[in-house]
Design an enzyme around this catalytic site. Structure first.
Site, PDB file in Angstrom:
ATOM      1  N   GLU A 297     -42.793 -20.977 -36.105  1.00 44.87           N
ATOM      2  CA  GLU A 297     -43.146 -21.016 -34.682  1.00 44.87           C
ATOM      3  C   GLU A 297     -44.099 -19.889 -34.289  1.00 44.87           C
ATOM      4  O   GLU A 297     -43.897 -19.203 -33.289  1.00 44.87           O
ATOM      5  CB  GLU A 297     -41.868 -20.975 -33.815  1.00 44.87           C
ATOM      6  CG  GLU A 297     -40.954 -22.143 -34.097  1.00 44.87           C
ATOM      7  CD  GLU A 297     -39.772 -22.262 -33.146  1.00 44.87           C
ATOM      8  OE1 GLU A 297     -39.268 -21.229 -32.696  1.00 44.87           O
ATOM      9  OE2 GLU A 297     -39.370 -23.411 -32.866  1.00 44.87           O
ATOM     10  N   ASP A 375     -32.464 -28.255 -34.478  1.00 43.71           N
ATOM     11  CA  ASP A 375     -32.415 -27.088 -33.598  1.00 43.71           C
ATOM     12  C   ASP A 375     -31.263 -27.157 -32.600  1.00 43.71           C
ATOM     13  O   ASP A 375     -31.504 -27.341 -31.409  1.00 43.71           O
ATOM     14  CB  ASP A 375     -33.771 -26.985 -32.853  1.00 43.71           C
ATOM     15  CG  ASP A 375     -33.988 -25.624 -32.228  1.00 43.71           C
ATOM     16  OD1 ASP A 375     -33.238 -24.704 -32.558  1.00 43.71           O
ATOM     17  OD2 ASP A 375     -34.931 -25.495 -31.423  1.00 43.71           O
ATOM     18  N   GLU A 403     -28.381 -23.454 -25.115  1.00 40.07           N
ATOM     19  CA  GLU A 403     -29.809 -23.717 -24.892  1.00 40.07           C
ATOM     20  C   GLU A 403     -30.134 -25.170 -24.546  1.00 40.07           C
ATOM     21  O   GLU A 403     -30.795 -25.440 -23.554  1.00 40.07           O
ATOM     22  CB  GLU A 403     -30.593 -23.282 -26.136  1.00 40.07           C
ATOM     23  CG  GLU A 403     -32.068 -23.591 -26.021  1.00 40.07           C
ATOM     24  CD  GLU A 403     -32.859 -23.242 -27.270  1.00 40.07           C
ATOM     25  OE1 GLU A 403     -32.299 -22.623 -28.198  1.00 40.07           O
ATOM     26  OE2 GLU A 403     -34.049 -23.589 -27.314  1.00 40.07           O
TER      27      GLU A 403
HETATM   28  C1  GCU Z   1     -35.467 -22.577 -30.695  1.00 34.94           C
HETATM   29  C2  GCU Z   1     -35.602 -21.822 -29.427  1.00 34.94           C
HETATM   30  C3  GCU Z   1     -36.537 -20.673 -29.518  1.00 34.94           C
HETATM   31  C4  GCU Z   1     -36.164 -19.804 -30.702  1.00 34.94           C
HETATM   32  C5  GCU Z   1     -36.084 -20.643 -31.954  1.00 34.94           C
HETATM   33  C6  GCU Z   1     -35.492 -19.891 -33.120  1.00 34.94           C
HETATM   34  O1  GCU Z   1     -36.628 -23.297 -30.958  1.00 34.94           O
HETATM   35  O2  GCU Z   1     -36.013 -22.677 -28.422  1.00 34.94           O
HETATM   36  O3  GCU Z   1     -36.481 -19.949 -28.330  1.00 34.94           O
HETATM   37  O4  GCU Z   1     -37.081 -18.782 -30.865  1.00 34.94           O
HETATM   38  O5  GCU Z   1     -35.221 -21.726 -31.758  1.00 34.94           O
HETATM   39  O6  GCU Z   1     -34.340 -20.145 -33.425  1.00 34.94           O
HETATM   40  O7  GCU Z   1     -36.155 -19.081 -33.721  1.00 34.94           O
END
Ligand code: GCU
Length: 835
Positions: A297, A375, A403
């Site tokens: 990400e 997730d 979340e």
């Molecule tokens: C999810 C979450 C993010 C987080 C990511 C992770 O996608 O929305 O905010 O950073 O998980 O676990 O690294």
């Protein structure tokens, strides 16, 4: 003096703001026999103030006083034969009190608890274990349990960590309980009293480490000033047996260290990290280790230099080895994908990346694996990575913070969901291979392993943003210690500790908590569709189309005739083949795939029949109706407890459950409208699209209000709402009521946006029925939205209103800030009708 103390101790219990969590030590009556079972002395075998045993002594003293009004004298380091609770390590006991028999060998952090009337022994394998034992005994006392016991309790795994996604500026990623207790304005806060209280709560459920900063880490945590701050945090946690760890940013050598590379094999980078690690251990001599999110990400990682993830992980592992630290290396690594490719599948990423590296990680690396392959969704199959690492230690990653599951504005008790994974048998080599035995290291003979949960407590006195969500933190700790425990039994301990021993409270809260995850699954996304929350925005309310048409790989592949991801080997992405044969065969075949994961594994027509006999589409409709109906019952169940729970928490919880009843209807209608519109298939029960008791705002006579087309369309009844003509025009909507005369609950659906606090008034024949403000961003916990959508849509109800046919209904909306007093509809609900 005595009186003052009495008031002070009463004060702890009287302010039911949640700060003490399940450690309230609320007063219980104790007469006759019971008195004789209360120890008059506390023998503490270690007098060092920073030792968990010292804390154990003072907790026991406070607990006995607060629960039973019984004062016990503390004696340091000397044994007393009569009426005493002795707390220390096994070794200290042998040295101070003499021989000891009948105690089995304890594991690290384990303890022995023996209670015989007023003679109690709490002996840890180490200091931490002794404190755990003291909390266990106090939990018995606080539940009025005086039974004679003698048993050893040992952790199933050494890693029982929590993660906090706190940012240096004090915000918390996916946190719903206020700002950070650790950071503010780029530095560590001065006042660490909340950190101490957090340590106490964590120790009581046997959590032994906290990673205090976001996995999306900021390198400025490593400045010399902040390193000192970390030392202060560690000092506060240490007496509770809680260590700290930190998340690292892979690119720190460049961004903070000024090097021109962060290549994990470059000697300057290796030296930089060893020096940082050395400085860290100077400040925090017992630091637990590092948590690393790399190549995920947008976070930097070894891939930038064509290095493997194991080379990346080992860089930190080697730096930590001289100090005994651990690297928790996250398996949450995936790339953006192209939906037009039928084979593309984000769920496959973890195994694709990590399986080839099995055995290449240093011994102090633990791969931290989210429970499912995507997730933290409401339902996912067990991550197949657990069945693909035999020479690498692993830990499960869970989310206590909700979340994708209602962000603490919805009650969802999570341990039953976690158990679907912990108890799952992956049948590696056709042998029993429960996930809980894999993560403890038992199944593949690994020394390290365990669990991590993203918790994200904040400065809110309820910690997580809602009293009831604390059952999830409590439950997590209990399962991290022993994943074989029963979620309902855990819940009941938590209820008794949090709300007292009234059997009605116990029964009611058990019922509604146990119903909460199934209900949420039903009114949000079912049949393994993973999530239907808005994944491009807040991850909160409904927005099914946000899953598709982008590279995030959380696709539903829904079109006008069919839905679901084909993850079979024979015709799909091949994901099912990542499981061991026996499991792969179950998921490969549509006839053996369980209904609740059908759309995870197969792409089918809406008219496909489930094992239940229903079609997919009818199941969607029915489940959304029944889920929302359960949510309505949560409120009535809770209201039946009025007078049995202190007013402060009663009202706080009632407000949330009331909100949930309304938002579950927003969910129900949005999802049903969306798939009804997409498939064109009617609901056989004729509910979807039929709302006989509603008056649409856009059909009322509007003055100062104008119609507004809502997007996504399914988040407004009839796709249309009304908003004031400008941000300073007061709007009025009026209409004649055409329903038969009688008593109704009036439900008004409106939108509460971030950035304004509109005010609404509701009248019948110019008689005011009620008024309210759009202030949920201040009183609820979820991420607010700046749009009219499924996050901001909500409902307020006025009960028992006498209505005459022909009455004039009027709503006056006063906009504020960017919030144009939006309205969707008014429902006149006869008793028992949910529309
Ligand atoms: C999810 C979450 C993010 C987080 C990511 C992770 O996608 O929305 O905010 O950073 O998980 O676990 O690294």
């Amino acid at each position: 003096m005595r009186i003052l103390f009495f008031l002070a101790s009463l004060g702890i219990v009287a302010a039911e703001n949640g700060l003490d969590g399940w450690l309230r030590y609320a007063s219980l009556s104790c007469t006759g026999q019971c008195r004789s079972k209360l120890p008059a002395n506390i023998v503490v075998l270690n007098a060092t103030e920073t030792s968990p045993i010292y804390i154990a002594g003072s907790e026991l003293q406070i607990g006995l006083k607060s629960i039973y009004g019984s004062h016990a004298e503390i004696t340091w380091g000397k044994c007393k034969a009569s009426s005493s609770v002795v707390v220390g390590t096994v070794e200290q006991y042998r040295e101070t009190c003499g021989s000891l028999s009948g105690i089995p060998e304890l594991e690290e952090d384990g303890f022995w608890l023996s209670t015989q009337g007023d003679k109690v022994r709490i002996l840890g394998s180490n200091d931490r274990g002794a404190l755990y034992g003291a909390f266990e005994y106090l939990s018995m006392l606080a539940q009025g349990n005086f039974s004679a016991v003698a048993y050893a309790s040992n952790p199933s795994a050494p890693i029982r960590w929590v993660n906090q996604w706190d940012n240096m500026d004090g915000s918390i990623e996916r946190g719903y309980g206020g700002p950070s207790i650790f950071f503010k304005d780029g530095a560590i806060v001065e006042d660490l009293s909340r950190v101490k209280q957090y340590g106490r709560l964590l120790a009581s459920v046997r959590i032994n480490a906290v990673v205090i900063n976001n996995v999306n880490a900021n390198a400025t945590l490593l400045t010399p000033e902040n390193l000192k701050g970390l030392g202060r945090i560690a000092d506060v946690f240490r007496p509770y047996g809680v260590k700290i760890g930190i998340s690292l940013n892979f690119a720190s050598p460049e961004t903070l260290g000024g090097l021109d590379t962060y290549d994990p094999l470059d000697t300057s980078v290796i030296d930089w990290w060893s020096s940082v690690t050395e400085q860290l251990y100077q400040n925090v001599p017992d630091m637990a280790g590092y948590l690393v999110k790399a190549d995920s990400e947008g976070e930097p990682g070894p891939a930038v230099y064509n290095r493997t993830l194991s080379q990346g992980a080992n860089l930190f592992a080697k730096a930590l080895q001289p100090y005994g630290g651990i690297v928790m290396f996250r398996a949450f690594v995936y790339n953006q994908l192209n939906e037009s490719n039928w084979d593309a599948d984000r769920a496959k990423a973890a195994v694709d990346f990590f399986k080839p590296l099995d055995g290449e990680f240093e011994e102090n690396v633990v791969v931290q694996i989210k429970f499912g392959p995507i997730d933290f969704q409401v339902r996912e199959p067990t991550s197949p990575l657990f069945a693909n690492l035999f020479n690498t230690s692993s830990a499960i990653e869970l989310e206590v913070t909700q979340e994708y599951l209602g962000q603490q504005s919805h009650l969802v008790y999570l341990p039953p969901l976690w158990k679907t994974v912990l108890d799952f048998d992956l049948r590696v080599d056709h042998k029993p291979s429960l996930v809980r035995d894999i993560i403890t290291g038992k199944r593949f003979n690994r020394k390290l392993g365990g669990s991590a949960a993203v918790v994200n407590v904040g400065t809110n006195t309820t910690w997580l943003g809602s009293h009831l969500s604390m059952s999830n933190l409590y439950g997590y700790g209990r399962l991290a210690w022993n994943a074989a425990d029963d979620p309902e039994a855990i819940l009941q301990d938590w209820i008794r500790l949090t709300f007292g021993l009234d059997p009605t409270v116990l029964k009611t809260l058990t019922q509604l908590s146990m119903e909460s995850w199934p209900a949420y699954e039903n009114y949000s996304g079912n049949l393994g569709i993973q999530t239907l929350t808005d994944i491009l925005y807040t991850h909160y309310g409904p927005n099914p189309q946000s899953q598709d048409g982008n590279g995030w790989g959380q696709w539903t592949r829904a079109d006008s005739t069919s839905i679901g991801m084909d993850r079979t080997v024979s015709n799909g992405t091949g994901y099912s083949g990542q499981y061991p044969d026996e499991i792969a065969a179950i998921y490969e075949d549509i006839s053996t795939t369980p209904d609740d994961l059908l759309l995870w594994f197969h792409h089918v027509n809406y008219t496909h029949r489930l094992h239940s006999g229903k079609t997919i589409i009818q199941h969607f409709y029915d489940a959304h109706y029944s889920g929302a109906e359960s949510a309505q019952s949560f409120l009535t169940q809770w209201e039946s407890l009025k007078g049995k729970v202190d007013e402060e928490r009663y009202n706080h919880i009632r407000h949330r459950l009331d909100y949930q009843t309304g938002h579950s209807i927003v969910w129900r209608d949005a999802i049903n409208n969306f798939y009804h519109n997409l498939s064109g298939i009617p609901d056989t029960s004729k509910r979807v699209g039929h709302h006989p008791w509603r008056i649409e705002a856009e059909n009322m006579n509007l003055d100062g209000y104008k119609v507004y087309t809502v997007s996504p369309f399914e988040t407004a009844s009839g796709s249309i709402a009304i908003v004031t003509a400008s941000n300073d025009t007061v709007g009025t909507a009026t209409t004649k009521v055409d329903f038969p005369s009688g008593t109704y609950d009036l439900a008004v659906n409106y939108y509460d946006l971030y950035g304004g606090k509109s005010h609404w008034e509701l009248y019948l024949n110019n008689h005011q029925i009620g008024e309210w403000a759009g202030n949920s961003e201040d009183v609820l916990s979820h991420t607010p939205s700046i749009y009219l959508d499924g996050h901001s849509a909500m409902r307020i109800k006025f009960r028992g209103v006498m209505v005459q046919k022909g009455d004039v209904l009027k709503i006056v909306g006063k906009p504020d800030g960017v919030e144009p007093a939006p309205l969707d509809y008014v429902a006149f609900l006869p008793q028992g009708v949910v529309d």
